[in-house]
Design an enzyme around this catalytic site. Structure first.
Site, PDB file in Angstrom:
ATOM      1  N   LYS A  77       4.218  58.645 -62.271  1.00  0.00           N
ATOM      2  CA  LYS A  77       5.177  59.680 -61.864  1.00  0.00           C
ATOM      3  C   LYS A  77       4.761  61.021 -62.465  1.00  0.00           C
ATOM      4  CE  LYS A  77       8.918  56.360 -61.382  1.00  0.00           C
ATOM      5  NZ  LYS A  77      10.055  55.687 -61.998  1.00  0.00           N
ATOM      6  N   ASP A  89      17.213  60.108 -59.120  1.00  0.00           N
ATOM      7  CA  ASP A  89      17.099  58.752 -58.577  1.00  0.00           C
ATOM      8  C   ASP A  89      18.288  58.434 -57.662  1.00  0.00           C
ATOM      9  OD1 ASP A  89      14.712  57.508 -59.357  1.00  0.00           O
ATOM     10  OD2 ASP A  89      15.480  57.093 -61.386  1.00  0.00           O
ATOM     11  N   GLN A 107      13.617  55.302 -67.143  1.00  0.00           N
ATOM     12  CA  GLN A 107      12.758  54.254 -66.597  1.00  0.00           C
ATOM     13  C   GLN A 107      13.374  52.882 -66.880  1.00  0.00           C
ATOM     14  OE1 GLN A 107       9.990  54.701 -64.640  1.00  0.00           O
ATOM     15  NE2 GLN A 107      10.121  52.487 -64.381  1.00  0.00           N
TER      16      GLN A 107
END
Ligand code: NDP
Length: 300
Positions: free
Chosen positions: A54, A131, A98
């Site tokens: 990422k 997200d 994460q």
């Protein structure tokens, strides 16, 4: 093999090029360089690879990619403090934690030592929740007025649109009902006004899961089958309707190979079009994360 291969890698590259242009124009007009901060807890090798990928993808399109690392034994309150600081920092536009967080118990085996992932995700400012996991953002999607779109479902719909594989009026079966993939993709494909227009929404959607009876019967009815299960090659060729489109979201490590949730060779004999693993949905997920970060920075 007869199926057309849906090339997620090439599609993601096109999207990243568009994003790089958008970032350049935004910064040229005096906008702040978009910044995505990843929170990485512990030293799980797969999570480290995901965060590194990422970060690299951010740098390639002109986004600042930062990583906040915490040790595996960090407490929930340390994590909440960090998220509070990132929320308050005007130079940080997107925040992602994460997942999965390290599993742990205390010395007495008490699982309450574990971090509550939901509480942590809920603490992220919805305006920085790139997200799209927060209840506010999920609610906005369900009402068809999204702020951010969840990255994997958004990537899948962009891929369908690129290959002109409309879903309106068609029967879609999604296998897997996670908050990250299955549920939001089912919701987005059943919507009236899709992110890529009404042709790439308006499907008749069945959401299947581990308690679905006669799963193969259900999947055989699908014009579009989306597999998001996490079980290597579970969906066999004879589970697929001839001429169907198959989107394989699964990423499973089997020995030193990555395989999807669909038995690719068998499925490619039956389907009209199919995503490979790797090189299918995976690269699109990261591209859509970048897109959300730019939107968070520019308010677009
Ligand atoms: P989860 O484990 O959160 O959810 C899996 C879902 O599959 C659950 O709804 C579960 O049902 C269902 N399921 C499990 N076993 C069966 C079965 N035998 N029959 C029918 N349904 C079953 O997984 P995720 O959604 O997070 O991920 C799914 C896969 O996609 C994984 O391989 C993951 O690595 C991959 N992934 C790929 C991404 C990409 O960018 N390509 C992004 C995110 C994930 P129940 O709810 O009843 O337990």
């Amino acid at each position: 093999m007869t199926a057309q291969i849906l090339d997620g890698k090439a599609t993601a590259k096109e999207i990243r090029d568009e994003i790089a242009d958008e970032v350049r124009r935004w910064v040229d007009r005096g906008g702040a360089k978009p910044c995505l901060t990843a929170v990485l807890v512990g030293d799980d090798p797969a999570s480290q690879v995901y965060v590194r990928n990422k970060h690299r993808a951010c740098e390639q399109v002109g986004i600042a990619g930062k990583v906040e690392r915490l040790p595996a034994d960090a407490t929930e309150s340390q994590l909440l403090d960090l998220i509070g600081r990132l929320n308050a920092d005007p130079t940080v536009h997107g925040i992602l934690v994460q997942l999965p967080l390290p599993q742990r118990t205390d010395q007495a085996g008490d699982e309450s030592a574990a971090i509550d992932t939901r509480r942590l995700l809920d603490a992220i400012d919805p305006a920085k929740d790139v997200d799209a996991f927060s209840p506010v953002n999920v609610g906005l999607i369900s009402q068809e007025r999204p702020r951010f779109l969840p990255c994997t479902p958004h990537g899948v719909i962009r891929l369908l649109a690129r290959y002109r594989l409309p879903t309106a009026g068609r029967r879609v079966v999604v296998v897997g009902r996670s908050d990250i993939v299955g549920k939001p993709i089912a919701m987005m494909l059943a919507a009236k006004n899709g992110v890529c227009g009404p042709d790439y929404a308006n499907a008749t959607v069945t959401l299947a899961h581990s308690r679905s009876a006669d799963l193969a019967e259900i999947t055989r009815q699908a014009d579009l089958l989306v597999a998001a299960v996490g079980r290597p090659e579970m969906i066999r060729g004879d589970w697929i309707k001839p001429g169907a489109v198959v989107i394989d979201v699964g990423i499973n490590r089997v020995g030193d190979r990555l395989v999807g949730d669909v038995a690719f060779e068998e499925a490619a004999e039956v389907a009209a079009a199919i995503t490979p693993v790797p090189g299918g949905v995976g690269p699109l997920t990261i591209a859509m994360l970048l897109k959300n970060t730019v939107a968070a920075a520019s308010g677009s």
